[in-house]
Every structure is written in C-alpha cells, then in structure tokens.
Design a protein around this motif. Structure first.
Motif, PDB file in Angstrom:
ATOM      1  N   ARG B  46       0.885  -1.455  -0.084  1.00 13.12           N
ATOM      2  CA  ARG B  46       0.131  -0.134  -0.205  1.00 13.12           C
ATOM      3  C   ARG B  46       0.728   1.160  -0.406  1.00 13.12           C
ATOM      4  O   ARG B  46       0.612   2.357  -0.584  1.00 13.12           O
ATOM      5  N   GLU B 136       1.838  -2.502  11.002  1.00 14.32           N
ATOM      6  CA  GLU B 136       1.080  -3.785  11.063  1.00 14.32           C
ATOM      7  C   GLU B 136       0.654  -4.906  11.875  1.00 14.32           C
ATOM      8  O   GLU B 136      -0.318  -5.287  12.532  1.00 14.32           O
ATOM      9  N   MET B 150      -8.655   3.123   9.800  1.00 12.07           N
ATOM     10  CA  MET B 150      -8.052   3.571   8.591  1.00 12.07           C
ATOM     11  C   MET B 150      -8.386   5.010   8.050  1.00 12.07           C
ATOM     12  O   MET B 150      -8.714   5.884   8.725  1.00 12.07           O
ATOM     13  N   GLN B 175      -8.991  -0.080   1.908  1.00 12.90           N
ATOM     14  CA  GLN B 175      -7.806  -1.437   2.254  1.00 12.90           C
ATOM     15  C   GLN B 175      -6.858  -1.613   1.618  1.00 12.90           C
ATOM     16  O   GLN B 175      -7.695  -1.997  -0.045  1.00 12.90           O
ATOM     17  N   ASN B 176      -5.663  -1.853   1.323  1.00  8.82           N
ATOM     18  CA  ASN B 176      -5.104  -2.099   0.335  1.00  8.82           C
ATOM     19  C   ASN B 176      -4.889  -1.093  -1.211  1.00  8.82           C
ATOM     20  O   ASN B 176      -4.593  -2.089  -2.198  1.00  8.82           O
ATOM     21  N   SER B 336      -0.733   4.994   4.682  1.00  7.08           N
ATOM     22  CA  SER B 336      -0.215   3.723   5.918  1.00  7.08           C
ATOM     23  C   SER B 336       0.906   3.948   6.449  1.00  7.08           C
ATOM     24  O   SER B 336       0.451   3.466   7.697  1.00  7.08           O
ATOM     25  N   ASP B 339      -1.249   5.418   9.304  1.00  6.18           N
ATOM     26  CA  ASP B 339      -2.270   3.410   9.582  1.00  6.18           C
ATOM     27  C   ASP B 339      -1.060   2.965  11.069  1.00  6.18           C
ATOM     28  O   ASP B 339      -1.524   2.835  12.139  1.00  6.18           O
TER      29      ASP B 339
END
Lengths: 362, 362, 362, 362
Positions: B46, B136, B150, B175-176, B336, B339
């Motif tokens: 991402r 992550e 998100m 997502q992704n 990302s 996040d």
C-alpha cells in the motif's frame, strides 16, 4: 506520563478545582535562576477573569513556593508552588449530572465513580493557574537567553485579530493584557460576539496564535521528539484545545512546493531564510526563524442553555440547564496558560539540546 | 525520546535512506500475538509508489524479523524488523546543497556536518516503511479486540474526498489501496491535480483523515498524557505533517457550545452520544465514539523547479534545480504510515490502560 | 529522572530540611483505594527518633493531603501530601563548612553555590518522612492483594539480629516498632553499641533486611527493568545506602551452582521451589517466593568528633567539630523508609505487569 | 523500560540466543564520534571464551553497523549494530525442561508459553556481546574526556585478586585480557578452582570490581537518579549479578563515622579528598575521586550435575542432568560486559549533566 511533562525539566501538575490547593512541581531546573514573585503575580493577573467576558468566580491566586528556592533563586532541586482555592461553590454541581462536551462522564467511568466531580475536579481549567505561575519562572529563564513567547487571540467566531508584524511592539501591547489582541477595534468586535453568546446562554470558540522569537537553530529532534510534537502534546493538555497547526498549517493543503518552501541565502556570512512558511521548524527542529503555532479552541462546554444529558446517579435521561458561574469564552483566558506551558516545554528543550549548564548562573 | 515512542510498548526507529538497512524495534509487546508476514507485505505494498503520482524509486521492501518472534508468534521480547535498502542513487544529492523546506540544513548544523546527507539520511520518508511494517503487527493485535484504523485522502489542493459514512463498507474500499479515496471521481480529480503539479516541476499538499472505530471508553489521560496529545506527538514525527485536528477541529472556532457539545442519552440501558463533534475524545480520554483526526500535509519540498538556496560546502548562494526521483505529492503515500503509527500508539495506550495481560493469548 | 520514580505510578519528592514543607506526589494511583490517615500516622511514628539512640530533633510530622483524595479514597489523580517542618535550628549549620562524607560539598559545587545548605537542604534524611507517608498509602493497596513488606535491622556493627523465620509472627513483632529487631537481646546489644558510638562523639553503620511476601510470579523484566534493578535504583536514593544484595548476595561468590540453584517440584499440581537462595527473583522477575534483600548502611557522616575539612566560603582548611543534633545511627530509622519506598516500587511494578485495573475497586 | 536504558543516550537490546541475530541500538549519541571497528573487535575478543575455563561454544561475533555511522563517525542518529548467531545447537535444550536457578521457568510463565526457550532465548548471556560492542563505542567517547573504565576479577570462591593500586599500570595489564586479574599467581589459583568445579560437573561464583577514573564532580543526582542507582539498575540487568556495593560497601556496617568519612583539604588551591571510602560518590553524585563498585556474581545455574526440576510440557518431576556447552564460571567473561554497560551508563550521565554538546566534535 499523565500529569507530568518533560525529560530534563520535569513538570508535574496536581490539584482539584474545589480541593484545598492546586499546584505543581518543576524538577531539575538550572540553579541560580532569579524567581521574581512580582512577575508571577502579574502573569496570574493576566489569567484572571475581567469584566463581562468571563466567569464571576474571581480568586486572588495567593501562591506559596514551598521548596526549591533559597534567597530568591532556584536551588536546582524540585520547586513546588501551591495556590489556595477560594470562593468555591460546590453546590453548583449536582451529583450525577454530566455536562455534554466536558470530561465529567469519562472521569466518572474511568475512576469507577471515585473521581472528585466538584467543579470538574482535576479536569478543571482552574489548574491552569499553576501552569501560568510555574511557566512564568521558566519564561524568565528563557528571557535571559533572548527568547520571548507571546500569544494573542487570533480569532473568535469569524472575527480575526490583525497579524503579528513587529515582535517587539506587539509584545508590549500584549503583555499584561487579559484580553490580548493587537487591534483594539477587532477586540471590541470579539467582545461583542462573546456578549451575544452569553446573552443566548451559550458560548463561543476561537483560535489563539503563539510566536516564539529568539530561538536558536537546534531545538527538537527528528521523528518522535520533534519540536512540533512536544509542543502539541503539551498543548492538547489544555482543556478545549482540539487542533494545532504550525506555520501555514492547514493552508499548506492547497499550496505548491514552490510557494511553501522557505529559500536560503547567505547575507553577510550568515544564513538567512527568505520566508517563514514552515513556522520556524524543519524536520522537527527549530531553524532559527520565529516559531509560530495556532490552537483551535472549542466553545466552552458548560452552558446555561438546555441540553440533553444523563444523570449517572439516578440513571435517567435529563434536560440539563446549568447554573454555576461559567465563562462564555475561554480563548482570551487560555492565552496566559499557552505562554506558560510553551515556556516550560522550551526550557526542557533547551536543556535537552544544550545541557543544564547552559542556563546555570556562574 | 527522539526516535522512540511509547511507555509500555516502546517503538524505536533507525536507519538512513541510503544505508544498508532501515528498521525498528517494538519492545514489550504482548506475547502470543500472531505475526502474519503476508499482512505485513500487503501493508508495505500500500505504501509503495504506483504509476504517475509517485517517485520512480520502487523497492521490493524485503523485510526480515530478526528477533522477538518464535513459531510465528510474538515472544513478548523486543521484536526487531529490518528492511534492506535497494535501488539507491546517492549521486542525486550533491554535497553541500540544501533543499529549501527540507531538514537538510538543520540536520547539517545540528550534527556539526557529520550527518549522512544522502537522500535526506535519517530524515527521509524511506523510514516510514519500517513504521508501516511494525505498525501492521500492532494493527493485527488491535483487530483481535475489534479496533479498526482507516485513513483516507481527505483533500488534495481544493479537491475533497467524500465523507466516511459507513465504517465497514468504507474500510473495504480503502484497504489495500495505494491511493485511498472513497469517491472514484474525486480521486481522479486529485490525480489530475498531482499530474499538473508534476508537469510544472512542482508539488502539492493535502489533508488526510483517520477514523478509529471500536475503541472502548478510557484510553488516554487528563492533561499531559491525553489521547490527542500522544497521537499528535507521534504524527508530527512524519515528515510533512504541519497540523492536526480532532473532531470539528478548527471549525470549532466559529461554533457555539450548544452546537459543539455532544449530548448523552440512555438507550436500552447503555449510554450513547447523540453526536460526535469532539471526535471521540473528551478531557483527553476516549469516550467510546470513533476517534477522528485530520493531518495537514505540506507539499513535498523536493521539487525540480528552480529555487534560491545555499551550498554549505562552498558557502555560496545557488539556484537549486533538483534532479533525483521525487514524489509530486505524498498525501496518498503517507496514509499507510498514519495507519501504522496510529496502531503503534493505540496498542501502547491499551496496555497503559488495561495492562499487558489484556492482549495476552491464554 | 532525578527526584521521581516509576513508570505507571510516578512518585515525585520535594522539599528541604529547613524549608516550609517537605512532601511528594503519587500520580496515576488506582482510583478507589482507601486512604487511612491513622495508618499514615503510625508509619510516621515508627520513623520518629525515640530516646537515646537518635537525634534530639523531634517533630510532630503533621501532614496534609492536598489533592487526589475525595471522601477518604484515591481519585486516581495526583495525590500530593505535604508535611510542615518544625523545630528548625538553622544556626547549627555555619555557612561554608562542608561535612566529610555528606553531600554538602557536591551540592555546593553542582548548584554553583545556589543550594540551600541548611540542614543538608534537599539532601536531608528529613525528606524520608514524605517517603514513609506516601509509601504507606501504596502499602495499604498491596495488602489488599496479600502482599506484605517488612524490614528489620539485620546487623549493627558486628551484632546480628536473628533470622526471619515466620513471616506472620515476625511481622507482628516488627510492625509499629521504631527499633525493629526480632531478638530483644540482640536489640539491646545493638543499642549498647550505638550508645558507645555516641559517647565517643562518633556514629556506627549496619545492614537492614527486607522481606516481601505474597508476590505473584511475574513482576519485573529481563535486562534493564529487572525487579532487582528497580528496587536498587530506588534504595540508593536513601542517603547512607552503599550496597544492596538479593538472596545469598555476596555469599554466592563462594558457592557452587549445585548449592545456589533452587530446585523445582510439582506438589499437588502446583510448582514449588525447594529453596530460596535467589531471593525470590530469577532473570529479573519475581518467581513467587518471598523477595529478600539487604542494604549496607554507612555510619552517619555528621559526627561531633574532630575531622579535617574545608570552608568553601573562606577557602580555608578547618578542623570540623559539629554541634547540631545528629543521630549516632540511622539503621533503625531507615527501616520505615525502606518499607515505604519498597511499597511505592512494588505498586508500580504491579501496575506495569497487570494494569491499573488490577487494583481498581469495582 | 524493559530492554532499554538511559534518558539522553538510549540503549535498546534485542535478540535471542538461537535467533538469526542479536543486536542493539544507541540513540542520541553525540555526532562526530570516531567509531573504530578494530576496537570493537578487540572488546568482543575479550568476551570470548578461552581455553578450559569456558564454554565450547565459540563464535566469531561478526558484527555489522547498519545505521548511524557515516564515513567512520557517528551521525547522532540511532546507531544499530547486529551480530549474527552461529554455532547454534538448539537440540541441547529439550522442550519443557526448566533449569533451576535460571530464568527458564519465569520466562515460560510470563509469556504464557510463547517464549523462545532455545538456549535461554532472550534471557541468554549471548546478548552481552551486543552490550560489549556498543559499550565500546561509548567507551571511546569517554576516553576523549580522560575517563577510563576497568574491571577485574576481584574474587572467585575464596581467592582474591590483589588490589588495584596504580590506575595506569593496572589498566594496561587488564586491557585485552579475557581473564582479567592483576596477580598472575592468584589468577592461576582461580583457574584451578574453576577446573575443580568443572570436574565436579558444577560451577562457581565470584565478585568483580570496577574502577572508573577521570570522572569530574557532578555526575548523578540526589534521590532517584543517583549515580549508584543508575549503575545498579544497569548492572542487575546482567544475568548472574545478585549484589552491588560502592566504596567500602558492606564493610561500612562495622565502621565508625570517623573511619568512614573522607576528609577534605585544599591543596594548591584545589579541593582534594583525603581518602575514598565512599567510592567516589556522595549524595548520589560523583565527587571527583575514582568510582569503585563490586558485583556479586552467582555460580552459573546451568550445571551438568543432577538436580531436581520439572518438565512444564509433561507436568512431571524430573532429575535434570544438563548436557549442552556451559561455562563453569562466568566471572571473567562478565568483566567485558560490565565495562561496556558502565560506559553506556556514563555517557548518558555525562550528557544529562553537561549536554550532548559536550562530546560533539567541532
């Protein structure tokens, strides 16, 4: 850290709105700093409510330094200052009622109901008096190195103060004011807005702006000890702060790199910046230009207007109409706390960068 | 703390853009957490530049976990992850030239000239790959407790994405994605703006928005450990962030208390909030509503357009026209990292509030 | 950290021997803990000098809790306690004279001469009264989880107390004693030694021993957050402590592994240790057995006997014959401070391991 | 802090005995320090087992610095060093067996069984290689300010080395030795004791002594940041350390104040101490004399001799007879780790007292 701040100069804040005292401790101050109690009194006077724009709870803010000062100077050991609470009307806060927008409900839940709810307890703006008083001691230290901190009301509702354009002149206008604006006319318009909100049993928000002049290059760090980060963490401690921006801040969103970058130039052998869009900070580190930040202040949540709420004691839905003595606006009152807290953070940053010895009086 | 973050889960970041590796360590993770390396790969994907909106420097981001994981689960001891640097063009950064708006000059001065200037060295966005990868791991832990994080592009220039209105649906869309927007049409308009900036050898800024759902009441603290404060301190670590706001943020300035307060009501024995203007936080503490914050991202400072600057090696004024491979916009790429960093901060906050034991697998 | 201790429960100590107050703050205590002021009074009484073995400076130790307690229970917000200084004879400490073995000289040099030298200022044993008072609050919390802390005089000169062999019985003997020994006969011999030292205008050292019972497995950490390490760092804060050992301590030097190891065995499904040579700690982590440590206490440095010293005001060599009121031995008086400090450290360790929630009253 | 240490220079340790790498990070080092990789190699060589007195597991300790060094000097940003694990025999540690005296059992329980048990995992002495390597970088920095750190075997069983009496000469004898004693004869007697223990399939303990010369007055703090306290907290991180004493240490118990105090005198305008019973520290602060401390080291717990233990996998009582390759004594091998860790602590203390700038190369 919860009620503490800093790595070298460590600040701890304690007290409740209706307890016997509020206060705080500054540990690891440089030794030999002059502690001018008259300056502290003037700083506290700036914070005090004045006239119609503020609460009717007025206190003398009689403070006592109970450790860390000997013969009028810091010893370098923990300096603790306490301020007695006076003029307390605990009856204004009926048990179990929680004010929408305030910390009452989270404080109750977090403590299992053992919090002191009187006047918001530990979550009260009353504690900023200790920040102002102890911050002024740090501010005096910073001044000995040519650093000045000034905060004005940038905006209330949609009325904006004029721009800070002359650090020295503007500083004189703002110091000792408990409604710090540069434009007298804009200040009157702001006061009218506050009056109007009060008449509607309501409150109103705003924005403050702080300028720090005289900082050398080198305060702050990359990544997680950035000057922006440590100032932000401190500022969000002040009740009502819901946003912070540095330099152009949210305006950067529609700017181009060529507009946002501050060019460099050698002038007479010194490096100068050709603009200050970045608010005096690059890569988390002060670059020698004035540091500029603004705080979004939400309208005070304690209003007399009817609001839907709950009673955690009776477990009933209620319509809340607060009595008590509340400010219709805290933007002007928060300015002195912002100055104090900024000074505490900066003294710590100086010591992290240059060592305690930098401020020590020989 | 400089390159570290946290009190219970302690995150440390290391590496330089053109050194052999970048990486980081997470100390004091709960033991027994599943470490799904495929999830980490997808998170890194991402972050990777894609197509025209980004730099031509593309890396595989091959990572290796060198401690703290045994049989696919965390041991509770320091987890260190390293990522090799590849595709390095150090020649793109001539010695002594400092990029306006970037940390080059402060990094040089702060280190007495001993910094690694290649590609911005330690001050490079390259290091966010380690934040994404380690973040992550924390995010997977949070998901086991129903917490989702998100981030989308809220705004580039003056083009705004649509509002997040359905946490589950929106989450699937985002997502992704390596250009996370909800509105396809707005996304195309944003890409056009980025293209235009690139064509002018310039760059453009924007705003990100992050929603955290599933948080219980009770994360954060009053005063100096507020949830807003700790998130802010972390976020200002990301290069390019110049502002942060929670809930209504700077809009609060023109709101009344009666508009800004979030009323309470009992519904089926549960306390619910009637609105979420405060962005899920009161008095520095999560109140059970989704936490919402936005970050002001300045236009990237490395532009090809001519700019006035200096050469610290030759002590001359220069007109800088950067070559190298630079993003014309980093707003989408930073999502990302936001996040990941948010997940690291939240895992620490959970452990501060509920203890390490809360996440431990029995 | 200088005058602070802890990561979750943060303790800060302030005050000077001859200032208006000494005191301290405990931040982030669990909410709802009972604060029994009578217990605090009894703990302070244990610390007070009694009869011939101690100083003639006797104080009432009247304390006031000025924040963090509401309706007799902790609120979870900073608890600050202050104790007024009384019976101060500042004239006993002539300006410029430094006591060999004491901190006078380093305090003077470190502060550039701005320290408060009266009675040792911030470096005075007087401040242990705040440790005793605040420690007792933590001790009450620990007791609700079955944890008991007891300290006795292990040795004065070459007279040793008998061994702790029955935690419950021994605890009863020691509690509320201000000369805590198990063997009455050995206690009398110790007192005779102290008397003899006093008669020679001298002082004498000793060793204390502390037993912590009821600790679960799991407090502490490997490497730099070991239970031994955090207890040691705290204990060396007490003036006069010059050594610490756990379990067999320095006796391990002449032991074999087969003698030193504590075997394991399942008994009725529970794991038990067959001995406790390691003093309840393996790998820095409590193993469920009682934790045992001993502190080496040097003879108090303030003696009336003639000693070579200097006068930092006149820059002359002098022969110092102290007047003032000094303890000929502090081994017995330090026991209550060791109990208090141990309790503060343990409450923090509990919260680090099991979360604040563990102690919260539902 | 768990696996981290320090406030200004922050050290983080990671890795497992049988994982791919061990290593560590030093954050916030002064910039411009020379990093001599040959010195690091020699320091690691001192730690390596040699001949009969040590384990048969010999590793090359090939290290790589992966961040924070540029052109042979520190950049001031996080310096991470990793060392590959080689020569790993994981089969030597059968699943579920816990070694008495070792951390195996607490590690298993604390992690809910998710720990890496191979070779003790994160609780292995193997990690001291990273301490030695990173410590040597700090030691080189200290040497530029005239500070030297030396550790010798003070005692093994009841054999004592001779006293350190000439800092320069003794230092030469000890440097580069992997069995650091001053008296060759006593060293041989110690080796004989170790041989005898090994022959009995047993192990033996001892005491180390460290001398730090060249420290200025002013490192450390009163109360909870004392130089004794921070050194102690670090040292108890080393597996096997069960006691620490400064200066006369436990001997103080039978001393009089008049024997224990170190008198002052002006000599040629300088203040000198007439003795050093206090081991260079008064009131928690270095006084300018050499700092002296000793560590009690327990006999290594991994012995081949039969011992009662348990199997946590089968829940059975067992008689454990360890195979594997274990040191019969670690007192000599720990000396290099003590030097390294002491150097890390001291560099942090220097920076806390005098600022980062003190070590910066101009």
């Amino acid at each position: 850290m919860r009620n503490s701040l800093g790595e070298q100069v460590i600040f701890t804040l304690f007290g409740e709105s209706h307890g016997p005292y509020i206060g705080g401790t500054l540990d690891n101050l440089p030794a030999g700093l002059v502690v001018d109690e008259e300056r502290i009194k003037r700083a506290l006077a700036r914070r005090r409510p004045d006239g119609k724009s503020s609460t009717a709870r007025v206190e003398r803010d009689a403070f006592q330094i109970i450790s860390g000062v000997y013969k009028g100077r810091t010893t370098g050991e923990p300096l603790t200052l306490i301020i007695q609470n006076e003029n307390v009307h605990s009856g204004d806060y009926p048990e179990g009622l929680v004010r929408p927008g305030h910390a009452d409900y989270v404080a109750h839940e977090l403590s299992g109901g053992y919090n002191d709810p009187r006047g918001g307890g530990h979550f009260s703006g009353r504690l900023t008096a200790a920040i102002v008083a102890l911050g002024e001691i740090c501010r005096m230290a910073l001044e000995t190195k040519g650093v000045a901190v000034m905060t004005h009301i940038y905006r209330i509702g949609d009325i904006y103060d004029q721009t800070i354009d002359n650090l020295e002149e503007n500083g004189k206008t703002l110091q000792n004011s408990n409604f710090p604006v540069l434009s007298k006319k804009k200040g009157e318009a702001m006061l009218a807005l506050i009056e109007a909100a009060k008449a509607e049993r309501d409150s109103i928000g705003g924005v403050t702006e702080t300028i720090i002049s005289g900082l050398p290059l080198g305060l702050g760090n990359p990544w997680f000890g950035s000057l922006e980060g440590v100032l932000s963490n401190a500022m969000f401690g002040l009740g009502g702060v819901k946003g912070i921006e540095f330099g152009e801040g949210f305006n950067f969103a529609s700017m181009k790199g060529s507009e946002a970058n501050d060019g460099y130039q050698y002038k007479d052998g010194e490096v100068v910046l050709l603009s200050n869009h970045n608010g005096g900070i690059n890569g988390g580190i002060s670059n020698g230009e004035p540091v500029v930040f603004r705080l979004a202040i939400k309208p005070i949540s304690s209003i007399a207007k009817a609001q839907p709420s709950i009673n955690t004691a009776s477990h009933e839905n209620v319509i809340l109409e607060l009595k008590g003595r509340h400010d219709p606006c805290i933007v002007h009152r928060i300015c002195s706390a912002v100055d104090g807290l900024t000074s505490i953070v900066l003294l710590d940053e100086f010591m992290k960068a240059f060592g305690k010895i930098y401020f020590c009086v020989k």
